[in-house]
Design a protein around this motif. Structure first.
Motif, PDB file in Angstrom:
ATOM      1  N   ASP A 235       0.842  -1.205   0.000  1.00 55.95           N
ATOM      2  CA  ASP A 235       0.000   0.000   0.000  1.00 55.95           C
ATOM      3  C   ASP A 235       0.873   1.249   0.000  1.00 55.95           C
ATOM      4  OD1 ASP A 235      -2.227  -1.627   0.085  1.00 55.95           O
ATOM      5  OD2 ASP A 235      -2.685  -1.214   2.182  1.00 55.95           O
ATOM      6  N   ALA A 236       1.951   1.246   0.763  1.00 54.41           N
ATOM      7  CA  ALA A 236       2.860   2.386   0.819  1.00 54.41           C
ATOM      8  C   ALA A 236       3.540   2.602  -0.534  1.00 54.41           C
ATOM      9  CB  ALA A 236       3.896   2.185   1.923  1.00 54.41           C
ATOM     10  N   VAL A 237       3.909   1.518  -1.209  1.00 48.97           N
ATOM     11  CA  VAL A 237       4.529   1.626  -2.541  1.00 48.97           C
ATOM     12  C   VAL A 237       3.545   2.245  -3.527  1.00 48.97           C
ATOM     13  CG1 VAL A 237       5.401   0.299  -4.505  1.00 48.97           C
ATOM     14  CG2 VAL A 237       6.171  -0.252  -2.188  1.00 48.97           C
ATOM     15  N   GLU A 238       2.313   1.765  -3.530  1.00 43.60           N
ATOM     16  CA  GLU A 238       1.311   2.314  -4.440  1.00 43.60           C
ATOM     17  C   GLU A 238       1.047   3.786  -4.152  1.00 43.60           C
ATOM     18  OE1 GLU A 238      -1.948  -0.435  -3.933  1.00 43.60           O
ATOM     19  OE2 GLU A 238      -1.307  -1.589  -5.684  1.00 43.60           O
ATOM     20  N   ASP A 239       0.968   4.161  -2.883  1.00 40.48           N
ATOM     21  CA  ASP A 239       0.765   5.566  -2.509  1.00 40.48           C
ATOM     22  C   ASP A 239       1.935   6.422  -2.989  1.00 40.48           C
ATOM     23  OD1 ASP A 239      -1.621   4.879  -1.287  1.00 40.48           O
ATOM     24  OD2 ASP A 239      -0.798   4.948   0.749  1.00 40.48           O
ATOM     25  N   ALA A 240       3.154   5.914  -2.834  1.00 40.02           N
ATOM     26  CA  ALA A 240       4.338   6.667  -3.248  1.00 40.02           C
ATOM     27  C   ALA A 240       4.350   6.883  -4.760  1.00 40.02           C
ATOM     28  CB  ALA A 240       5.606   5.936  -2.800  1.00 40.02           C
ATOM     29  N   ILE A 241       3.971   5.876  -5.513  1.00 45.27           N
ATOM     30  CA  ILE A 241       3.939   6.016  -6.975  1.00 45.27           C
ATOM     31  C   ILE A 241       2.910   7.058  -7.383  1.00 45.27           C
ATOM     32  CG2 ILE A 241       3.323   4.837  -9.125  1.00 45.27           C
ATOM     33  CD1 ILE A 241       4.643   2.316  -7.899  1.00 45.27           C
TER      34      ILE A 241
ATOM     35  N   GLU B 282       1.684  12.483  -9.399  1.00 44.28           N
ATOM     36  CA  GLU B 282       0.981  13.745  -9.188  1.00 44.28           C
ATOM     37  C   GLU B 282       1.946  14.927  -9.122  1.00 44.28           C
ATOM     38  OE1 GLU B 282      -1.350  13.121  -5.670  1.00 44.28           O
ATOM     39  OE2 GLU B 282      -2.703  11.729  -6.681  1.00 44.28           O
ATOM     40  N   ALA B 283       3.181  14.676  -8.697  1.00 43.37           N
ATOM     41  CA  ALA B 283       4.201  15.734  -8.621  1.00 43.37           C
ATOM     42  C   ALA B 283       4.881  15.959  -9.968  1.00 43.37           C
ATOM     43  CB  ALA B 283       5.233  15.381  -7.557  1.00 43.37           C
ATOM     44  N   GLY B 284       4.413  15.281 -11.013  1.00 47.27           N
ATOM     45  CA  GLY B 284       4.993  15.454 -12.345  1.00 47.27           C
ATOM     46  C   GLY B 284       6.108  14.483 -12.664  1.00 47.27           C
ATOM     47  N   SER B 285       6.205  13.397 -11.926  1.00 42.57           N
ATOM     48  CA  SER B 285       7.236  12.370 -12.125  1.00 42.57           C
ATOM     49  C   SER B 285       8.649  12.968 -12.109  1.00 42.57           C
ATOM     50  CB  SER B 285       6.989  11.606 -13.427  1.00 42.57           C
ATOM     51  OG  SER B 285       5.694  11.049 -13.453  1.00 42.57           O
ATOM     52  N   PRO B 286       9.008  13.677 -11.024  1.00 38.07           N
ATOM     53  CA  PRO B 286      10.329  14.322 -10.983  1.00 38.07           C
ATOM     54  C   PRO B 286      11.469  13.311 -11.030  1.00 38.07           C
ATOM     55  CG  PRO B 286       9.292  14.387  -8.826  1.00 38.07           C
ATOM     56  CD  PRO B 286       8.273  13.851  -9.772  1.00 38.07           C
ATOM     57  N   HIS B 287      12.588  13.771 -11.593  1.00 40.45           N
ATOM     58  CA  HIS B 287      13.789  12.940 -11.666  1.00 40.45           C
ATOM     59  C   HIS B 287      14.294  12.655 -10.254  1.00 40.45           C
ATOM     60  CE1 HIS B 287      18.052  11.944 -12.392  1.00 40.45           C
ATOM     61  NE2 HIS B 287      17.585  11.440 -13.518  1.00 40.45           N
ATOM     62  N   GLN B 288      14.992  11.556 -10.092  1.00 37.52           N
ATOM     63  CA  GLN B 288      15.472  11.164  -8.760  1.00 37.52           C
ATOM     64  C   GLN B 288      16.407  12.204  -8.155  1.00 37.52           C
ATOM     65  OE1 GLN B 288      17.215   7.407  -9.783  1.00 37.52           O
ATOM     66  NE2 GLN B 288      19.238   8.261 -10.080  1.00 37.52           N
ATOM     67  N   SER B 289      17.046  13.026  -8.961  1.00 37.97           N
ATOM     68  CA  SER B 289      17.944  14.045  -8.418  1.00 37.97           C
ATOM     69  C   SER B 289      17.182  15.164  -7.703  1.00 37.97           C
ATOM     70  CB  SER B 289      18.818  14.640  -9.531  1.00 37.97           C
ATOM     71  OG  SER B 289      18.007  15.309 -10.490  1.00 37.97           O
TER      72      SER B 289
ATOM     73  N   GLN C 181      14.114  10.524  10.279  1.00 32.24           N
ATOM     74  CA  GLN C 181      14.668  10.223   8.960  1.00 32.24           C
ATOM     75  C   GLN C 181      13.567  10.518   7.960  1.00 32.24           C
ATOM     76  OE1 GLN C 181      16.454   6.278   8.615  1.00 32.24           O
ATOM     77  NE2 GLN C 181      16.320   6.105  10.825  1.00 32.24           N
ATOM     78  N   TYR C 182      13.874  11.312   6.912  1.00 31.29           N
ATOM     79  CA  TYR C 182      12.831  11.600   5.933  1.00 31.29           C
ATOM     80  C   TYR C 182      13.409  11.902   4.556  1.00 31.29           C
ATOM     81  CZ  TYR C 182      13.837  16.542   7.075  1.00 31.29           C
ATOM     82  OH  TYR C 182      14.440  17.751   7.287  1.00 31.29           O
ATOM     83  N   VAL C 183      12.584  11.637   3.554  1.00 31.79           N
ATOM     84  CA  VAL C 183      12.883  11.949   2.170  1.00 31.79           C
ATOM     85  C   VAL C 183      12.087  13.184   1.818  1.00 31.79           C
ATOM     86  CG1 VAL C 183      12.662  11.141  -0.214  1.00 31.79           C
ATOM     87  CG2 VAL C 183      13.256   9.526   1.598  1.00 31.79           C
ATOM     88  N   TRP C 184      12.697  14.107   1.064  1.00 31.84           N
ATOM     89  CA  TRP C 184      12.006  15.324   0.680  1.00 31.84           C
ATOM     90  C   TRP C 184      12.152  15.556  -0.820  1.00 31.84           C
ATOM     91  CZ3 TRP C 184      15.978  18.195  -1.165  1.00 31.84           C
ATOM     92  CH2 TRP C 184      17.231  18.049  -0.577  1.00 31.84           C
TER      93      TRP C 184
END
Length: 56
Positions: free
Chosen positions: A11-17, A22-29, A40-43
């Motif tokens: 469920d967390a993976v699907e939510d993250a995708i 929705e954010a425009g598929s930003p590049h990993q950078s 610990q967090y990702v931004w």
């Protein structure tokens, strides 16, 4: 689909995708990671932007 354990990981993976799309598929950078003694967090974009806590 069956999920077991303390986290509903799929469920967390699907939510993250969905959030990523929705954010425009930003590049990993465009993402960053911050680790402090308390959190610990990702931004996205900058540390004060949208963020997601990671399990400790």
């Amino acid at each position: 689909m069956y999920q077991h354990g303390p986290l509903r990981l799929w469920d967390a993976v699907e939510d993250a995708i969905l959030l990523w799309q929705e954010a425009g598929s930003p590049h990993q950078s465009a993402f960053g990671l911050t680790v402090t003694p308390d959190r610990q967090y990702v931004w996205l974009g900058e540390p004060g932007g949208p963020s997601w806590d990671l399990p400790a």
